[in-house]
Design a protein around this motif. Structure first.
Motif, mmCIF file in Angstrom:
data_model
loop_
_atom_site.group_PDB
_atom_site.id
_atom_site.type_symbol
_atom_site.label_atom_id
_atom_site.label_comp_id
_atom_site.label_asym_id
_atom_site.label_seq_id
_atom_site.Cartn_x
_atom_site.Cartn_y
_atom_site.Cartn_z
ATOM 1 N N GLU A 251 -22.670 -12.144 52.815
ATOM 2 C CA GLU A 251 -22.477 -12.358 51.381
ATOM 3 C C GLU A 251 -23.430 -13.416 50.830
ATOM 4 O O GLU A 251 -23.875 -13.329 49.685
ATOM 5 N N ALA A 252 -23.755 -14.419 51.640
ATOM 6 C CA ALA A 252 -24.595 -15.521 51.192
ATOM 7 C C ALA A 252 -26.077 -15.161 51.122
ATOM 8 O O ALA A 252 -26.864 -15.856 50.480
ATOM 9 N N ALA A 253 -26.467 -14.075 51.777
ATOM 10 C CA ALA A 253 -27.883 -13.675 51.809
ATOM 11 C C ALA A 253 -28.283 -13.005 50.501
ATOM 12 O O ALA A 253 -27.502 -12.281 49.890
ATOM 13 N N ASP A 254 -29.520 -13.260 50.082
ATOM 14 C CA ASP A 254 -30.067 -12.589 48.906
ATOM 15 C C ASP A 254 -30.647 -11.227 49.276
ATOM 16 O O ASP A 254 -30.735 -10.332 48.432
ATOM 17 N N THR B 120 -34.731 -19.779 53.201
ATOM 18 C CA THR B 120 -33.940 -19.802 54.432
ATOM 19 C C THR B 120 -33.916 -18.424 55.071
ATOM 20 O O THR B 120 -33.744 -17.422 54.371
ATOM 21 N N VAL B 121 -34.112 -18.378 56.381
ATOM 22 C CA VAL B 121 -33.955 -17.144 57.137
ATOM 23 C C VAL B 121 -32.869 -17.377 58.174
ATOM 24 O O VAL B 121 -32.969 -18.272 59.011
ATOM 25 N N ARG B 122 -31.828 -16.582 58.089
ATOM 26 C CA ARG B 122 -30.750 -16.634 59.089
ATOM 27 C C ARG B 122 -30.980 -15.455 60.028
ATOM 28 O O ARG B 122 -30.980 -14.298 59.599
ATOM 29 N N TYR B 123 -31.197 -15.751 61.298
ATOM 30 C CA TYR B 123 -31.592 -14.714 62.255
ATOM 31 C C TYR B 123 -30.519 -14.500 63.309
ATOM 32 O O TYR B 123 -29.988 -15.467 63.879
ATOM 33 N N ARG B 124 -30.204 -13.234 63.551
ATOM 34 C CA ARG B 124 -29.299 -12.881 64.635
ATOM 35 C C ARG B 124 -29.967 -11.833 65.521
ATOM 36 O O ARG B 124 -30.343 -10.769 65.046
ATOM 37 N N ASP B 125 -30.074 -12.149 66.793
ATOM 38 C CA ASP B 125 -30.595 -11.213 67.786
ATOM 39 C C ASP B 125 -29.382 -10.667 68.542
ATOM 40 O O ASP B 125 -28.837 -11.333 69.435
ATOM 41 N N LEU B 126 -28.960 -9.481 68.180
ATOM 42 C CA LEU B 126 -27.745 -8.915 68.749
ATOM 43 C C LEU B 126 -27.914 -8.454 70.188
ATOM 44 O O LEU B 126 -26.908 -8.201 70.872
ATOM 45 N N ALA B 127 -29.156 -8.333 70.645
ATOM 46 C CA ALA B 127 -29.392 -7.993 72.049
ATOM 47 C C ALA B 127 -29.299 -9.235 72.918
ATOM 48 O O ALA B 127 -28.710 -9.210 74.002
ATOM 49 N N ALA B 128 -29.868 -10.341 72.437
ATOM 50 C CA ALA B 128 -29.843 -11.595 73.196
ATOM 51 C C ALA B 128 -28.465 -12.242 73.151
ATOM 52 O O ALA B 128 -28.021 -12.847 74.140
ATOM 53 N N MET C 244 -33.776 -21.538 46.615
ATOM 54 C CA MET C 244 -34.674 -20.509 47.154
ATOM 55 C C MET C 244 -33.866 -19.392 47.813
ATOM 56 O O MET C 244 -32.717 -19.577 48.210
ATOM 57 N N ALA C 245 -34.500 -18.238 47.951
ATOM 58 C CA ALA C 245 -33.811 -17.057 48.467
ATOM 59 C C ALA C 245 -33.531 -17.164 49.964
ATOM 60 O O ALA C 245 -34.249 -17.817 50.718
ATOM 61 N N THR C 246 -32.451 -16.500 50.373
ATOM 62 C CA THR C 246 -32.048 -16.465 51.776
ATOM 63 C C THR C 246 -32.144 -15.040 52.302
ATOM 64 O O THR C 246 -31.659 -14.098 51.678
#
Length: 215
Positions: free
Chosen positions: A85-88, A37-45, A1-3
């Motif tokens: 690179e790994a994200a779709d 898959t969702v890879r999440y980054r909160d750059l403020a937190a 499945m897509a990331t």
């Protein structure tokens, strides 16, 4: 499945328009990819450290020749670039701060832009779809007094679409300060229209990318 790689940079938490619009994209995406898959980054937190000289110049040293100190300095760049690179598909919330992008987003970009890898000829992320939600407190549209003073949009357009070769699309909710700035009260209606249009564009973009990646 897509990331999906989802990056938020706004400092305004739940009051952030860029976060809210990006969330509409993500929710529509997740409906299309319930097992994805969702890879999440909160750059403020969780802000990233600014790129230092050692981490920057290590990109020019062949991996097999790097010292332990260079390997350690480059570890975060390796992690972030590999994640990209790994994200779709990539989703970036990038509000306009002081006529440009938030410094925390610039830090992330500095880490993931690696010449000879993600940037330059043969980029490992060329063609990857990236959606940028860049909210603006006022209007910088053609014909407005502030036309030409938004330096976030042209910068990100050139960097992501030009230097990195990604397939970039922008969603731009404007006049986000109208509901809270008394002098802008007369623009509240236009602010609401712009926000609603941005949410719809985000959902449609997510659905379109989902169909494209499933084809």
């Amino acid at each position: 499945m897509a990331t999906l790689l989802h990056i938020d940079s706004s400092l305004n938490g739940e009051n952030s328009v860029s976060r809210a619009v990006a969330r509409s994209f993500r929710e529509a995406w997740e409906q299309q990819h319930p097992e994805g898959t969702v890879r999440y980054r909160d750059l403020a937190a969780e802000p990233l450290p600014h790129l230092d000289g050692l981490a920057y110049h290590t990109q020019s040293v062949p991996a097999e020749e790097r010292t332990p100190e260079q390997v350690a300095a480059f570890a975060l760049r390796e992690e972030l670039a590999s994640e990209l690179e790994a994200a779709d598909a990539v989703l970036i919330g990038a509000p306009l701060y002081n006529y440009s992008i938030p410094s925390n987003l610039k830090a992330w970009l500095d880490h993931v832009i690696i010449m000879g890898r993600t940037a330059g000829e043969g980029s490992t992320i060329a063609g990857k779809p990236v959606t940028v939600v860049t909210s603006r407190g006022g209007s910088y549209a053609p014909g407005t007094p502030m036309e030409g003073n938004d330096f976030a949009h042209p910068y990100l357009n050139w960097l992501l679409g030009g230097s990195l070769g990604m397939d970039v699309e922008f969603i731009v909710p404007e006049l986000t300060l109208a509901p809270i700035v008394p002098a802008m009260a007369g623009l509240i209606g236009k602010s609401k229209e712009s926000r609603e249009r941005a949410h719809e564009q985000a959902r449609e973009r997510a659905k379109a990318l989902a169909a494209q990646l499933a084809a």
